[in-house]
Write an enzyme that holds these catalytic residues in place. Structure first.
Site, PDB file in Angstrom:
ATOM      1  N   THR A   1      -3.231   6.737  -9.379  1.00  0.00           N
ATOM      2  CA  THR A   1      -4.465   7.138 -10.054  1.00  0.00           C
ATOM      3  C   THR A   1      -4.097   7.682 -11.435  1.00  0.00           C
ATOM      4  O   THR A   1      -3.384   8.682 -11.519  1.00  0.00           O
ATOM      5  CB  THR A   1      -5.156   8.274  -9.250  1.00  0.00           C
ATOM      6  OG1 THR A   1      -5.022   8.011  -7.853  1.00  0.00           O
ATOM      7  CG2 THR A   1      -6.602   8.415  -9.637  1.00  0.00           C
TER       8      THR A   1
ATOM      9  N   HIS B   1      -9.838   1.460   0.090  1.00  0.00           N
ATOM     10  CA  HIS B   1      -9.758   2.282   1.295  1.00  0.00           C
ATOM     11  C   HIS B   1     -11.158   2.259   1.895  1.00  0.00           C
ATOM     12  O   HIS B   1     -12.129   2.595   1.219  1.00  0.00           O
ATOM     13  CB  HIS B   1      -9.380   3.719   0.939  1.00  0.00           C
ATOM     14  CG  HIS B   1      -7.936   3.909   0.599  1.00  0.00           C
ATOM     15  ND1 HIS B   1      -7.366   3.372  -0.518  1.00  0.00           N
ATOM     16  CD2 HIS B   1      -6.956   4.588   1.246  1.00  0.00           C
ATOM     17  CE1 HIS B   1      -6.074   3.714  -0.554  1.00  0.00           C
ATOM     18  NE2 HIS B   1      -5.800   4.448   0.507  1.00  0.00           N
TER      19      HIS B   1
ATOM     20  N   GLU C   1     -12.179   4.910   6.718  1.00  0.00           N
ATOM     21  CA  GLU C   1     -10.962   5.609   7.137  1.00  0.00           C
ATOM     22  C   GLU C   1     -11.258   6.659   8.198  1.00  0.00           C
ATOM     23  O   GLU C   1     -10.371   7.071   8.939  1.00  0.00           O
ATOM     24  CB  GLU C   1     -10.360   6.295   5.893  1.00  0.00           C
ATOM     25  CG  GLU C   1      -8.922   5.948   5.646  1.00  0.00           C
ATOM     26  CD  GLU C   1      -8.319   6.710   4.491  1.00  0.00           C
ATOM     27  OE1 GLU C   1      -8.941   6.771   3.405  1.00  0.00           O
ATOM     28  OE2 GLU C   1      -7.202   7.229   4.657  1.00  0.00           O
TER      29      GLU C   1
ATOM     30  N   ASP D   1       2.201   6.859   2.300  1.00  0.00           N
ATOM     31  CA  ASP D   1       2.763   8.021   1.584  1.00  0.00           C
ATOM     32  C   ASP D   1       4.021   8.471   2.323  1.00  0.00           C
ATOM     33  O   ASP D   1       3.944   9.277   3.261  1.00  0.00           O
ATOM     34  CB  ASP D   1       1.745   9.168   1.583  1.00  0.00           C
ATOM     35  CG  ASP D   1       0.440   8.807   0.895  1.00  0.00           C
ATOM     36  OD1 ASP D   1       0.365   8.938  -0.333  1.00  0.00           O
ATOM     37  OD2 ASP D   1      -0.504   8.382   1.600  1.00  0.00           O
TER      38      ASP D   1
ATOM     39  N   HIS E   1       0.855  -1.196   0.000  1.00  0.00           N
ATOM     40  CA  HIS E   1       0.000   0.000   0.000  1.00  0.00           C
ATOM     41  C   HIS E   1       0.893   1.249   0.000  1.00  0.00           C
ATOM     42  O   HIS E   1       1.218   1.800   1.057  1.00  0.00           O
ATOM     43  CB  HIS E   1      -0.920  -0.027   1.232  1.00  0.00           C
ATOM     44  CG  HIS E   1      -1.948   1.067   1.269  1.00  0.00           C
ATOM     45  ND1 HIS E   1      -3.268   0.848   1.602  1.00  0.00           N
ATOM     46  CD2 HIS E   1      -1.871   2.401   1.024  1.00  0.00           C
ATOM     47  CE1 HIS E   1      -3.933   1.984   1.558  1.00  0.00           C
ATOM     48  NE2 HIS E   1      -3.095   2.952   1.217  1.00  0.00           N
TER      49      HIS E   1
HETATM   50  C1  6MZ Z   1      -7.078   7.951   0.791  1.00  0.00           C
HETATM   51  C2  6MZ Z   1      -5.127   8.433  -0.327  1.00  0.00           C
HETATM   52  C3  6MZ Z   1      -4.377   8.326   0.861  1.00  0.00           C
HETATM   53  O1  6MZ Z   1      -2.637   8.055  -6.908  1.00  0.00           O
HETATM   54  O2  6MZ Z   1      -1.695  10.273  -7.470  1.00  0.00           O
HETATM   55  N1  6MZ Z   1      -4.261   8.761  -1.295  1.00  0.00           N
HETATM   56  N2  6MZ Z   1      -6.459   8.238  -0.364  1.00  0.00           N
HETATM   57  N3  6MZ Z   1      -6.417   7.860   1.975  1.00  0.00           N
HETATM   58  C4  6MZ Z   1      -5.080   8.035   2.052  1.00  0.00           C
HETATM   59  N4  6MZ Z   1      -4.435   7.949   3.263  1.00  0.00           N
HETATM   60  C5  6MZ Z   1      -4.286   9.031   4.131  1.00  0.00           C
HETATM   61  N5  6MZ Z   1      -3.085   8.564   0.566  1.00  0.00           N
HETATM   62  C6  6MZ Z   1      -3.032   8.832  -0.751  1.00  0.00           C
HETATM   63  O3  6MZ Z   1      -1.204   9.214  -5.232  1.00  0.00           O
HETATM   64  C7  6MZ Z   1      -1.810  10.233  -4.492  1.00  0.00           C
HETATM   65  C8  6MZ Z   1      -3.291  10.005  -4.306  1.00  0.00           C
HETATM   66  O4  6MZ Z   1      -3.524   8.836  -3.530  1.00  0.00           O
HETATM   67  C9  6MZ Z   1      -4.669   8.989  -2.696  1.00  0.00           C
HETATM   68  C10 6MZ Z   1      -5.174  10.410  -2.879  1.00  0.00           C
HETATM   69  O5  6MZ Z   1      -6.261  10.385  -3.784  1.00  0.00           O
HETATM   70  C11 6MZ Z   1      -3.980  11.126  -3.509  1.00  0.00           C
HETATM   71  O6  6MZ Z   1      -4.385  12.205  -4.326  1.00  0.00           O
HETATM   72  P1  6MZ Z   1      -1.449   8.951  -6.788  1.00  0.00           P
HETATM   73  O7  6MZ Z   1      -0.174   8.320  -7.252  1.00  0.00           O
END
Ligand code: 6MZ
Length: 349
Positions: free
Chosen positions: A131, A225, A228, A306, A32
């Site tokens: 995404t 997800h 949350e 992240d 993840h």
């Molecule tokens: C929900 C999350 C996230 O896809 O552009 N993203 N969505 N919960 C989380 N945890 C706190 N962390 C990241 O990566 C960035 C995107 O992943 C999702 C969000 O939509 C974010 O814009 P990508 O590579």
């Protein structure tokens, strides 16, 4: 400016050199990790410098250079979040920097390298999620082809791509993402799964059913997800569980009925400890939902989510398991070894 700080860094610092060696050599999979949330800080800085000196004309980004500059400064300083919704405001600045194929390829290569290369790689398998984003400089197809080209530089079985769909997307965007994911998988590219992500309160999840059916038919693993935030309704949670996911991201606020389904179906929970603590959806390690799954010997996978905003690493997240309380959960090496093994078993590949 340190690459790692916060709760996971404190846990890692408290370990003995032998324990760090144990974690370094522990076989584990990262399942993840969001691409744009995992860009190494040094690469983000380079991309920002180039973008602000000339690149912004190429991308016709939806945000001004001043907004990008302010966003990057915040990321460099290590963002402090009051609550989870603040987190999603970090992405427009990052997105401006990865909106050409060349910049996206560079960011992807750096993310893959951070997890997989060097003397002590973070993991032996990676499922990276992203995404697909259309920009003035690339279509969603080019976006995915660009990321896959970097992934496919690694040996087969090492890295897979999970295509994320965002809760904010409308019908035509969702259809495009699904059609691309399925077509690429059908063509033998390394697309292994479908993820649902984005602002946890956006969208109506009743409308998403057909996309999970399509993904399953194409052989993709499903991860969602889910729950949350405290505001996610039970009704929505049960609806998402009815889509038959293989794995769940966060799953922080499941009630008893939902937990019973998760346990029965053995859905692996992707646990992101630092992310939950820093977004303040979980107040402390000793109240984290990981404990109930450990007690039930239920499949879990420790993940970073992240590493850019959360300033962590996969080793540091595992340090939160091994470190003595209150810095960590005080698990034994055998327990941590078992958790590493669970992550490998939960792969879609
Ligand atoms: C929900 C999350 C996230 O896809 O552009 N993203 N969505 N919960 C989380 N945890 C706190 N962390 C990241 O990566 C960035 C995107 O992943 C999702 C969000 O939509 C974010 O814009 P990508 O590579």
């Amino acid at each position: 400016m340190s690459a790692i700080s916060g709760p996971a860094a404190a846990a890692l610092d408290s370990l003995s050199p032998t324990q760090v060696t144990f974690l370094d050599s522990l076989p584990k999979a990262e399942l993840h990790a969001h691409l744009n949330g995992s860009i190494p800080i040094s690469v983000l800085q380079e991309l920002a410098t180039e973008y602000l000196s000339n690149g912004s004309q190429l991308t016709a980004a939806a945000v001004s250079n001043d907004t990008v500059r302010a966003g990057i400064e915040k990321l460099m300083a290590g963002p402090v979040l009051d609550e989870i919704h603040d987190f999603f405001h970090l992405f427009p600045a990052i997105y401006a920097l990865t909106s050409t194929p060349a910049a996206l390829a560079r960011a992807t290569r750096a993310v893959l390298s951070t997890f997989l290369d060097g003397e002590s790689p973070q993991c032996i398998h990676l499922e990276l999620r992203t995404t697909p984003r259309a920009t003035p400089a690339m279509s969603r197809d080019v976006y995915l082809q660009t990321v896959l080209a970097e992934i496919e530089r690694y040996e087969p079985g090492k890295v897979g791509l999970i295509v994320s769909i965002d809760r904010r997307m409308g019908k035509s965007d969702l259809e495009e993402c699904l059609n691309l994911a399925c077509a690429l998988r059908g063509a033998g590219r390394r697309v292994v799964g479908l993820d649902l992500c984005g602002d946890p309160l956006a969208g109506n999840m009743d409308d998403f059913a057909p996309y999970f059916v399509q993904a399953k038919r194409a052989g993709l693993g499903i991860t969602l997800h889910i729950a949350e935030t405290l505001e996610n309704s039970l009704e929505e949670t049960l609806r998402l569980l009815s889509y038959g996911p293989n794995r769940l991201g966060h799953a922080t606020f499941l009630n008893e009925e939902a937990i019973a389904i998760v346990l029965e179906k053995k859905m692996c929970i992707e646990i992101c400890l630092s992310s939950n603590l820093l977004c303040k959806t979980v107040q402390s390690l000793d109240s984290h939902h990981i404990l109930q799954y450990l007690k039930a010997d239920h499949p879990i996978s420790i993940c970073t989510d992240d590493i850019l905003p959360f300033r962590t690493s996969l080793i540091a997240e595992y340090a939160l398991l091994l470190a003595e309380k209150p810095l960590g959960l005080g698990l034994s090496e055998n327990e941590v070894r078992r958790i590493g093994q669970m992550s490998i078993e939960a792969r879609f590949t």
